[in-house]
Design a protein around this motif. Sequence first.
Motif, PDB file in Angstrom:
ATOM      1  N   GLY A 131      -0.041   2.542  15.243  1.00  0.00           N
ATOM      2  CA  GLY A 131      -0.903   2.573  16.424  1.00  0.00           C
ATOM      3  C   GLY A 131      -0.162   2.396  17.727  1.00  0.00           C
ATOM      4  O   GLY A 131      -0.751   2.564  18.798  1.00  0.00           O
ATOM      5  N   SER A 132       1.118   2.053  17.669  1.00  0.00           N
ATOM      6  CA  SER A 132       1.888   1.856  18.909  1.00  0.00           C
ATOM      7  C   SER A 132       3.126   2.748  18.873  1.00  0.00           C
ATOM      8  O   SER A 132       3.045   3.943  19.101  1.00  0.00           O
ATOM      9  CB  SER A 132       2.270   0.381  19.081  1.00  0.00           C
ATOM     10  N   SER A 191       7.992  -0.679  20.057  1.00  0.00           N
ATOM     11  CA  SER A 191       7.016  -1.724  20.416  1.00  0.00           C
ATOM     12  C   SER A 191       6.759  -2.648  19.232  1.00  0.00           C
ATOM     13  O   SER A 191       6.679  -3.874  19.388  1.00  0.00           O
ATOM     14  CB  SER A 191       5.703  -1.089  20.881  1.00  0.00           C
ATOM     15  N   TYR A 192       6.634  -2.053  18.055  1.00  0.00           N
ATOM     16  CA  TYR A 192       6.387  -2.859  16.863  1.00  0.00           C
ATOM     17  C   TYR A 192       7.556  -3.801  16.593  1.00  0.00           C
ATOM     18  O   TYR A 192       7.351  -4.983  16.295  1.00  0.00           O
ATOM     19  CB  TYR A 192       6.155  -1.949  15.653  1.00  0.00           C
ATOM     20  N   PHE A 193       8.773  -3.288  16.697  1.00  0.00           N
ATOM     21  CA  PHE A 193       9.937  -4.132  16.433  1.00  0.00           C
ATOM     22  C   PHE A 193      10.014  -5.284  17.431  1.00  0.00           C
ATOM     23  O   PHE A 193      10.336  -6.418  17.060  1.00  0.00           O
ATOM     24  CB  PHE A 193      11.227  -3.311  16.496  1.00  0.00           C
ATOM     25  N   TRP A 194       9.718  -4.999  18.708  1.00  0.00           N
ATOM     26  CA  TRP A 194       9.796  -6.036  19.738  1.00  0.00           C
ATOM     27  C   TRP A 194       8.740  -7.112  19.533  1.00  0.00           C
ATOM     28  O   TRP A 194       9.045  -8.302  19.486  1.00  0.00           O
ATOM     29  CB  TRP A 194       9.669  -5.387  21.118  1.00  0.00           C
ATOM     30  N   PHE A 195       7.493  -6.705  19.395  1.00  0.00           N
ATOM     31  CA  PHE A 195       6.408  -7.683  19.337  1.00  0.00           C
ATOM     32  C   PHE A 195       6.281  -8.350  17.959  1.00  0.00           C
ATOM     33  O   PHE A 195       5.911  -9.526  17.887  1.00  0.00           O
ATOM     34  CB  PHE A 195       5.071  -7.020  19.709  1.00  0.00           C
ATOM     35  N   THR A 203       0.813  -1.225   0.000  1.00  0.00           N
ATOM     36  CA  THR A 203       0.000   0.000   0.000  1.00  0.00           C
ATOM     37  C   THR A 203       0.842   1.267   0.000  1.00  0.00           C
ATOM     38  O   THR A 203       0.305   2.370  -0.157  1.00  0.00           O
ATOM     39  CB  THR A 203      -0.904   0.014   1.242  1.00  0.00           C
ATOM     40  N   ASN A 204       2.154   1.108   0.229  1.00  0.00           N
ATOM     41  CA  ASN A 204       3.071   2.249   0.314  1.00  0.00           C
ATOM     42  C   ASN A 204       2.728   3.190   1.469  1.00  0.00           C
ATOM     43  O   ASN A 204       3.014   4.388   1.419  1.00  0.00           O
ATOM     44  CB  ASN A 204       3.098   3.032  -1.009  1.00  0.00           C
ATOM     45  N   ASN A 205       2.087   2.636   2.487  1.00  0.00           N
ATOM     46  CA  ASN A 205       1.749   3.396   3.683  1.00  0.00           C
ATOM     47  C   ASN A 205       2.481   2.815   4.891  1.00  0.00           C
ATOM     48  O   ASN A 205       2.958   1.676   4.862  1.00  0.00           O
ATOM     49  CB  ASN A 205       0.237   3.366   3.945  1.00  0.00           C
ATOM     50  N   THR A 206       2.530   3.593   5.959  1.00  0.00           N
ATOM     51  CA  THR A 206       3.140   3.101   7.198  1.00  0.00           C
ATOM     52  C   THR A 206       2.333   1.935   7.740  1.00  0.00           C
ATOM     53  O   THR A 206       1.089   1.944   7.711  1.00  0.00           O
ATOM     54  CB  THR A 206       3.194   4.220   8.255  1.00  0.00           C
ATOM     55  N   VAL A 207       3.020   0.918   8.213  1.00  0.00           N
ATOM     56  CA  VAL A 207       2.345  -0.263   8.762  1.00  0.00           C
ATOM     57  C   VAL A 207       1.421   0.159   9.886  1.00  0.00           C
ATOM     58  O   VAL A 207       1.828   0.871  10.824  1.00  0.00           O
ATOM     59  CB  VAL A 207       3.386  -1.292   9.264  1.00  0.00           C
ATOM     60  N   THR A 226      -5.497  -3.896  17.792  1.00  0.00           N
ATOM     61  CA  THR A 226      -5.521  -2.585  18.456  1.00  0.00           C
ATOM     62  C   THR A 226      -4.123  -2.024  18.672  1.00  0.00           C
ATOM     63  O   THR A 226      -3.976  -0.878  19.114  1.00  0.00           O
ATOM     64  CB  THR A 226      -6.231  -2.689  19.815  1.00  0.00           C
ATOM     65  N   ALA A 227      -3.086  -2.843  18.381  1.00  0.00           N
ATOM     66  CA  ALA A 227      -1.687  -2.436  18.580  1.00  0.00           C
ATOM     67  C   ALA A 227      -1.450  -1.972  20.013  1.00  0.00           C
ATOM     68  O   ALA A 227      -0.837  -0.931  20.268  1.00  0.00           O
ATOM     69  CB  ALA A 227      -1.290  -1.352  17.594  1.00  0.00           C
ATOM     70  N   SER A 228      -1.947  -2.771  20.953  1.00  0.00           N
ATOM     71  CA  SER A 228      -1.796  -2.424  22.369  1.00  0.00           C
ATOM     72  C   SER A 228      -1.739  -3.700  23.197  1.00  0.00           C
ATOM     73  O   SER A 228      -2.104  -4.790  22.732  1.00  0.00           O
ATOM     74  CB  SER A 228      -2.959  -1.548  22.840  1.00  0.00           C
TER      75      SER A 228
END
Length: 699
Positions: free
Chosen positions: A182-183, A187-191, A173-177, A588-590
């Motif tokens: 949302g986090s 956090s994204y890299f870790w999980f 989509t060429n958009n941010t994941v 929910t990215a939480s």
Amino acid sequence: MMEKPPLPSDEEGTRMGASRSEAELLDLGVQGTSGGMASSGDADDRPAWDSKLQYVLAQVGFSVGLGNVWRFPYLCHQNGGGAFMVLYVMLLVVVGVPLFFMELAAGQCIRQGSIGVWKHISPKLAGIGYSSCMVCFFVALYYNVIIAWSLFYMGNSFQYPLPWEQCPINMTTNNTVKECLGSSPTSYFWFRKALDITDSIDESGEFNPIMTGCLLAAWAIVCLAMIKGIKSSAKVMYFSSVFPYAVLFIFLVRGLMLDGAKEGIAYMFYPKIEIWAEVQVWRQAATQVFFALGLGYGSVIAYSSYNPIHNNCHRDALMVSCINFMTSVLASLVVFVVLGFRAKNIVLNCITQNLGLLNDMATHGSNHHWWPWFNMSDPASVTIPDYREWYHHYGSQVGTNITDCDLDEEMSKGVEGTGLAFIAFTEAMAQFPASPFWSTLFFLMLLNLGMSTMFGTMQGILTPLMDNFSLLGRHRTMLTVCSCALGFVIGLLFTQRSGNYFVTMFDDYSATLPLIIVVVFETFAVAWVYGADRFLDDIEIMLKWRPPVLYKYLWKYVCLFAMVGLLAASLLRMVFKRPTYTAWNHTTASETTLEYPGWALAMLAMLILAATLPVPVGYFHSWLKNRGMGPEGELAGQEIDRERYTKCNSSDALDSNSQHTPSVEDDGRPRASFLPLGLDHYRLLPQQEDVEEEEEDTM
């Protein structure tokens, strides 16, 4: 290497008519170190530390672990800062140091691992040592996974920019994941990148191949370092125990230069005395003292068993405890200055965003009486107090888009464990100049902290087994390799996509309750079964001076009641609060808190039972054995036990076929002087042992 003679069993004692007292073991140890008789005694056959420094580094390396870096600062953060530190020091002095001294003295006096020590003190409580081994095994399983995570992050630190600095772009989509948006990038890299975690423990998912490889590397490092026992692991300790201190001091100096360091330190030391009224705070402080010193694992006993017989273990207990506490304070300073920097950056970004919204309103012709008096076009010139004063007066009139930016609120958001190391700290380091250097340094420190503790944990497993099972003792290398291989195979449970949830389960429940039970029985065995006075007599023979009588009352009453209270509090907490874990919801990215399912609760209960069951099993086994001997045999066995565990005041090594006669104590015994360092005899290990062991392992 020659096999160390095992402790005599009750049947052997019956045939012999009498058995060796602890005094005989001490006398053999003294004669062995002084070059006297009994060259085949325990002191000659047992490996020894090359120097006092080597031993101290090993004890410090084991007791100072990851908990000092990410658990103690969190407890200070959540429980009143300076007030919690005062409470911690009080419990450390009254409960921690006496129990630590007790384990050091028991290992050094009896010169065995945990199984042999408690079998020697009371055969009916021999199960204490086996429980310690089980707990060490459970801890080793998940602790090495944390080391594997550190290896993964350290490997990813050799790139610029760091992979967790920015959110990735979805190539489709060429958009941010969305999950990262949302986090946060860290956090994204870790999980997602590191763990690739599932939404709950019920969803196991496939194995994470990268983490599996890191776990294999971690176990390989442990195996290579432990393969020759303390001869090989102690040499690694020179680096793994000292390097973390160098890194902590470097981080402290760098952190003090950061904007926000002053606020972080002020938050850390500001005392909140009212928290002393909360039972939960006392429980957490006592638990931290308990785990910080490594009580109950058997590793402290194993390390001290390789000491010279006259080593001043009392001084060691005080020294290691002080170093441990000062390390916790140093780590807390580092954590709080970095978290202060992180919190201030978040607040300043919040102000910048809100000023941007106000500028947008100004461009559309809005003009209100609540308009800020400071320069909105230059966010760098706006201070946090100025913005908060304005918001306090007019925040209710500006709408929901404009938010408060509170530094204290941001600082109050506590993080611990993996959340501190792999999310909060990585986020802060990403903002440092030359961030890859600082990231590599930090995770190399975590790796060394974990490894030094891991060596002690493995020693708590291997030493008792080799001491009490001659076959294993003759094949130490094979035992070490097989133990590490078994640990890796079972550890694959933690490299699934749901593996982090199992790490949490093991960390929260496989060690805490069983270790408290172990230490309760340890204290009871020494203070009441063996006798505190008799134990002090034994220590007097070793140290050539008698420790203060205060220890007698601390062991018999204060420590025992404190540990029983901690056990009761832990049990009540488990009964009234259903066990839960923190899960990551990718939608929910939480993070969310979930209850363990039924099968996980059953697994949790089995872990606790497997670790604690050896204590009652050992007691009933001894009881049934004595009962099978009949009334006369039971009385004879009790008499033999009394003779075997008579206090260490004999000056003559008795012949195995002679009847033991207790000697009369010398009234002129020395008392209040510390043993000079020059009397601590350490001996270099024979060079030919390596060759002999290799030949035995091939047999």
